[in-house]
Design a protein around this motif. Structure first.
Motif, PDB file in Angstrom:
ATOM      1  N   GLU A  69       0.817  -1.211   0.000  1.00  0.00           N
ATOM      2  CA  GLU A  69       0.000   0.000   0.000  1.00  0.00           C
ATOM      3  C   GLU A  69       0.855   1.267   0.000  1.00  0.00           C
ATOM      4  O   GLU A  69       0.445   2.285  -0.558  1.00  0.00           O
ATOM      5  CB  GLU A  69      -0.952  -0.025   1.190  1.00  0.00           C
ATOM      6  CG  GLU A  69      -2.070  -1.043   1.037  1.00  0.00           C
ATOM      7  CD  GLU A  69      -2.853  -1.271   2.314  1.00  0.00           C
ATOM      8  OE1 GLU A  69      -4.015  -0.869   2.373  1.00  0.00           O
ATOM      9  OE2 GLU A  69      -2.281  -1.862   3.247  1.00  0.00           O
ATOM     10  N   ALA A  72       2.101   1.680  -3.653  1.00  0.00           N
ATOM     11  CA  ALA A  72       1.019   2.035  -4.584  1.00  0.00           C
ATOM     12  C   ALA A  72       0.281   3.313  -4.206  1.00  0.00           C
ATOM     13  O   ALA A  72      -0.612   3.743  -4.929  1.00  0.00           O
ATOM     14  CB  ALA A  72       0.022   0.883  -4.664  1.00  0.00           C
ATOM     15  N   LYS A  93       7.878   4.682  -6.671  1.00  0.00           N
ATOM     16  CA  LYS A  93       7.156   4.492  -7.921  1.00  0.00           C
ATOM     17  C   LYS A  93       7.945   3.613  -8.905  1.00  0.00           C
ATOM     18  O   LYS A  93       7.344   2.930  -9.750  1.00  0.00           O
ATOM     19  CB  LYS A  93       6.806   5.838  -8.548  1.00  0.00           C
ATOM     20  CG  LYS A  93       5.762   6.595  -7.727  1.00  0.00           C
ATOM     21  CD  LYS A  93       4.517   5.724  -7.515  1.00  0.00           C
ATOM     22  CE  LYS A  93       3.600   6.210  -6.446  1.00  0.00           C
ATOM     23  NZ  LYS A  93       2.476   5.289  -6.175  1.00  0.00           N
ATOM     24  N   GLU A  96       6.993   0.179  -7.786  1.00  0.00           N
ATOM     25  CA  GLU A  96       5.638  -0.137  -8.253  1.00  0.00           C
ATOM     26  C   GLU A  96       5.639  -0.491  -9.739  1.00  0.00           C
ATOM     27  O   GLU A  96       5.019  -1.481 -10.156  1.00  0.00           O
ATOM     28  CB  GLU A  96       4.710   1.049  -8.003  1.00  0.00           C
ATOM     29  CG  GLU A  96       3.270   0.779  -8.427  1.00  0.00           C
ATOM     30  CD  GLU A  96       2.380   1.995  -8.287  1.00  0.00           C
ATOM     31  OE1 GLU A  96       1.163   1.804  -8.108  1.00  0.00           O
ATOM     32  OE2 GLU A  96       2.885   3.137  -8.368  1.00  0.00           O
ATOM     33  N   GLN A 100       4.686  -4.166 -11.579  1.00  0.00           N
ATOM     34  CA  GLN A 100       3.681  -4.300 -12.633  1.00  0.00           C
ATOM     35  C   GLN A 100       4.279  -4.877 -13.908  1.00  0.00           C
ATOM     36  O   GLN A 100       3.662  -5.714 -14.574  1.00  0.00           O
ATOM     37  CB  GLN A 100       3.043  -2.940 -12.906  1.00  0.00           C
ATOM     38  CG  GLN A 100       2.193  -2.432 -11.753  1.00  0.00           C
ATOM     39  CD  GLN A 100       1.539  -1.097 -12.055  1.00  0.00           C
ATOM     40  OE1 GLN A 100       1.618  -0.592 -13.161  1.00  0.00           O
ATOM     41  NE2 GLN A 100       0.889  -0.506 -11.064  1.00  0.00           N
ATOM     42  N   THR A 125      -1.731  -6.753  -8.838  1.00  0.00           N
ATOM     43  CA  THR A 125      -0.558  -5.882  -8.772  1.00  0.00           C
ATOM     44  C   THR A 125      -0.849  -4.536  -9.419  1.00  0.00           C
ATOM     45  O   THR A 125      -0.444  -3.482  -8.901  1.00  0.00           O
ATOM     46  CB  THR A 125       0.635  -6.545  -9.487  1.00  0.00           C
ATOM     47  OG1 THR A 125       0.936  -7.781  -8.842  1.00  0.00           O
ATOM     48  CG2 THR A 125       1.870  -5.659  -9.442  1.00  0.00           C
ATOM     49  N   TYR A 129      -4.563  -1.656  -5.269  1.00  0.00           N
ATOM     50  CA  TYR A 129      -4.348  -0.595  -4.290  1.00  0.00           C
ATOM     51  C   TYR A 129      -4.596   0.804  -4.854  1.00  0.00           C
ATOM     52  O   TYR A 129      -4.288   1.802  -4.206  1.00  0.00           O
ATOM     53  CB  TYR A 129      -2.923  -0.692  -3.736  1.00  0.00           C
ATOM     54  CG  TYR A 129      -2.677  -2.001  -3.023  1.00  0.00           C
ATOM     55  CD1 TYR A 129      -3.152  -2.219  -1.741  1.00  0.00           C
ATOM     56  CD2 TYR A 129      -2.002  -3.042  -3.654  1.00  0.00           C
ATOM     57  CE1 TYR A 129      -2.951  -3.423  -1.093  1.00  0.00           C
ATOM     58  CE2 TYR A 129      -1.796  -4.259  -3.016  1.00  0.00           C
ATOM     59  CZ  TYR A 129      -2.268  -4.436  -1.732  1.00  0.00           C
ATOM     60  OH  TYR A 129      -2.076  -5.635  -1.100  1.00  0.00           O
ATOM     61  N   ALA A 130      -5.181   0.883  -6.050  1.00  0.00           N
ATOM     62  CA  ALA A 130      -5.503   2.189  -6.627  1.00  0.00           C
ATOM     63  C   ALA A 130      -6.599   2.861  -5.804  1.00  0.00           C
ATOM     64  O   ALA A 130      -7.464   2.196  -5.232  1.00  0.00           O
ATOM     65  CB  ALA A 130      -5.951   2.037  -8.077  1.00  0.00           C
ATOM     66  N   LYS A 222      -7.932  -4.938  -1.989  1.00  0.00           N
ATOM     67  CA  LYS A 222      -6.881  -5.262  -1.019  1.00  0.00           C
ATOM     68  C   LYS A 222      -7.179  -6.560  -0.282  1.00  0.00           C
ATOM     69  O   LYS A 222      -6.265  -7.224   0.209  1.00  0.00           O
ATOM     70  CB  LYS A 222      -6.730  -4.113  -0.019  1.00  0.00           C
ATOM     71  CG  LYS A 222      -6.143  -2.861  -0.611  1.00  0.00           C
ATOM     72  CD  LYS A 222      -6.041  -1.750   0.392  1.00  0.00           C
ATOM     73  CE  LYS A 222      -7.385  -1.139   0.689  1.00  0.00           C
ATOM     74  NZ  LYS A 222      -7.274   0.065   1.559  1.00  0.00           N
TER      75      LYS A 222
END
Length: 234
Positions: A69, A72, A93, A96, A100, A125, A129-130, A222
């Motif tokens: 979390e 993201a 980032k 992250e 992805q 992935t 968590y968006a 999540k």
């Protein structure tokens, strides 16, 4: 009277030993041996070379809930945390994006229907968590291999408008024979809503006469994932 060394330039700061020990534990025992804040420390080392980052790593996990979390988290929310500067946000980032890219690589290697767990991992992935709902479509060829992966809509915290004809139009443009729908529930609960089910059925109704199969609609959050096909809702 001699001045104290500034910022550890003339002697090793006290936290250097901790960094070495943490790196060694990661190399020898792997990530499972580290708590979330410790794994986050390893990421922060590059961005903050001359400061103890353990308090910051713990603060980030306390704020956002977990390593995943934190990585993201939206940039504006990360920037609100005291001590989080541009260099730290960039490192997070990069992690992250790497996660992805790796997950997507697993999906692209072979027909998706024979590597369903990789599809689920990739969707989680990319979207779990968006902070806003996104509707992602995986476009597949006749061999069920990935042609394209696109976010077609981004909405609010609990709604993303989806237009069945736009989804099918894009499938025709990329010469897809089948699609997999995927969207996230920022609330964390992946349970399909009535609107999710109805929207999926409308897309099937538009796609089927044109020879485009809808393999599934995966909802991620999540707290896990849900498959409308697996639940026998489509």
């Amino acid at each position: 009277m001699a001045e104290a060394p500034e910022d550890g330039l003339n002697e090793a700061p006290h936290f250097h030993g901790h960094r070495d020990r943490l790196r060694a534990r990661f190399r020898e025992a792997g990530s499972q041996a580290l708590a979330d804040y410790e794994l986050l420390e390893l990421v922060l080392f590059r961005a903050v070379p001359r400061r103890d980052v353990k308090p910051l790593a713990k603060a980030l996990v306390d704020r956002f809930g977990s390593f995943a979390e934190v990585v993201a988290a939206p940039v504006p929310l990360l920037a609100e945390v005291p001590g989080v500067k541009d260099a730290i946000i960039t490192e997070l980032k990069v992690v992250e994006a790497a996660a992805q890219r790796l997950a997507k690589g697993q999906v692209k290697r072979r027909p998706v229907l024979s590597s369903w767990s990789s599809v689920i991992d990739y969707c989680r992935t990319a979207m779990a968590y968006a902070d806003r709902e996104q509707v992602r479509v995986l476009f597949l060829d006749k061999r069920n291999q990935l042609i394209a992966d696109e976010v077609l809509q981004t909405g609010t915290v609990d709604h993303a408008p989806v237009y069945p004809r736009e989804v099918v139009k894009r499938a025709l443009e990329v010469s897809a024979s089948a699609i997999i729908l995927c969207h996230n529930h920022p609330s964390g609960d992946p349970t399909p809503s009535r609107a999710d089910i109805d929207m999926t059925r409308r897309i099937i109704d538009v796609a089927k006469p044109l020879g485009i199969e809808v393999h599934d609609h995966i909802i991620v959050g999540k707290d896990g994932h849900a498959s409308l096909k697996g639940l026998r809702l489509i």
